[in-house]
Design an enzyme around this catalytic site. Structure first.
Site, mmCIF file in Angstrom:
data_model
loop_
_atom_site.group_PDB
_atom_site.id
_atom_site.type_symbol
_atom_site.label_atom_id
_atom_site.label_comp_id
_atom_site.label_asym_id
_atom_site.label_seq_id
_atom_site.Cartn_x
_atom_site.Cartn_y
_atom_site.Cartn_z
ATOM 1 N N ALA A 245 43.450 40.511 41.212
ATOM 2 C CA ALA A 245 42.254 40.769 42.020
ATOM 3 C C ALA A 245 42.326 42.197 42.551
ATOM 4 O O ALA A 245 43.265 42.934 42.257
ATOM 5 C CB ALA A 245 42.160 39.774 43.171
ATOM 6 N N LYS A 246 41.315 42.548 43.332
ATOM 7 C CA LYS A 246 41.200 43.905 43.873
ATOM 8 C C LYS A 246 42.466 44.384 44.562
ATOM 9 O O LYS A 246 42.834 45.547 44.469
ATOM 10 C CB LYS A 246 40.061 43.936 44.900
ATOM 11 N N ARG A 247 43.120 43.455 45.292
ATOM 12 C CA ARG A 247 44.292 43.855 46.077
ATOM 13 C C ARG A 247 45.409 44.429 45.196
ATOM 14 O O ARG A 247 46.324 45.057 45.697
ATOM 15 C CB ARG A 247 44.816 42.657 46.887
#
Ligand SMILES: [Zn+2]
Length: 311
Positions: A245-247
């Site tokens: 994901a983005k993280r």
């Protein structure tokens, strides 16, 4: 005729993990002569991003993925879902639920294992004789839940093997429509897969425990003969063990594309996560010749951003 579907959800841009699953699905389809339907799963109201559907289509094409039918948008099929919902309510296997909006919103979205959603305790089961009664009780329209029967639902996944679920204990009654009438992920997928004649479902293993729910819906809708073969693939995860994901940094296909990376090179990076020794670049034709489902790693792939920005 065997049919599979590519079903991106325009809740954000495609990242390397999604791209890998779609690419494997495409490769299996083209190796085995399955028809491919592109279906945009855009009913998840608040989570849908503007133009993310067009971006997903561009990303897929750029990667070399094509399809035989579609795109078909779920938002255009509300009537079909409504009919199925009415059938389940009339059949006495679905009931109104007046529990908190937040709980219902979470339960109705495409689930992901790491969300660790608690099993619904059945608070509203048998509580209301009709939707009207539930509406009068809470002063607003209720969500609708599917009433899960007692017993075990088993299926044999073609990647991860036999999967027995004690459905009441492991899963509980699940949401099939939100209070605003929007169908939940589980219902829309079953209605669509059956309507589109889908025989082979290839997807990430975060959806493994959606499968017994979907099998129950096929049965309740009288569609048992349409239950497809399932292939759940291990996901790409970040170094922290969570779903990519983005993280974990910018792993969006569109970013690589905009930075001028050739598709053959990005494909080579993804191909290595499929058990294909791709070198620095690989064409679709070469990948099609080299890919073997049995060589796809059975454990999760860990993504880490190296100093050169490559996996
Ligand atoms: Zn409830």
């Amino acid at each position: 005729m065997p049919v599979t579907r590519l079903a991106p959800s325009p809740t954000g841009a495609l990242h390397l993990g999604n791209a890998r699953t779609f690419l494997i699905n495409w490769l299996m389809a083209r190796q085995n002569g399955w028809k491919i339907v592109l279906r945009i799963e855009d009913i998840d109201g608040p989570r849908i991003k503007n133009s993310a559907d067009r971006l997903a289509i561009e990303d897929l094409r750029w990667l070399g993925i094509d399809w035989d039918e579609g795109p078909i948008y779920q938002t255009a099929r509300a009537d079909v879902y409504r009919q199925a919902l009415d059938q389940l309510i009339a059949g006495g296997v679905a009931y109104p639920c007046v529990c908190s909006r937040k709980e219902i919103e979470l339960a109705a979205s495409a689930p992901h294992a790491e969300d660790g959603a608690a099993v619904y305790p059945g608070t509203c089961r048998g509580k209301f004789k009709s939707i009207a009664e539930a509406t009068a009780f809470s002063g607003k329209p209720p969500a609708i839940r599917f009433q899960v029967p007692r017993g075990v639902v088993s299926f044999t996944d073609h990647v991860v093997g036999p999967q027995p679920y004690d459905v009441q204990k492991d899963l509980g009654d699940f949401v099939i429509a939100k209070a605003d009438g929007t169908p939940a992920y589980q219902l829309a997928v079953v209605v669509d897969d059956a309507a589109m004649g889908v025989t082979h479902v290839v997807r990430g293993d975060d959806l493994l425990d959606s499968t017994p729910r979907q099998i129950l819906l096929y049965r309740a809708l009288g569609l048992e003969a349409m239950i497809p073969a399932y292939y759940h693939l291990p996901l790409v995860i970040g170094p922290d063990g969570r779903r990519l994901a983005k993280r974990h940094g910018d792993t969006r296909l569109a970013t690589y594309r905009a930075a001028g990376m050739p598709a053959d090179r990005l494909r080579a990076m993804i191909a290595r996560w499929m058990g294909v020794n791709a070198g620095e670049s690989i064409s679709m034709a070469e990948l099609l010749a080299a890919f073997k489902l049995e060589n796809v790693p059975r454990e999760k792939i860990v993504w880490s951003l190296s100093p050169e920005g490559r996996g």
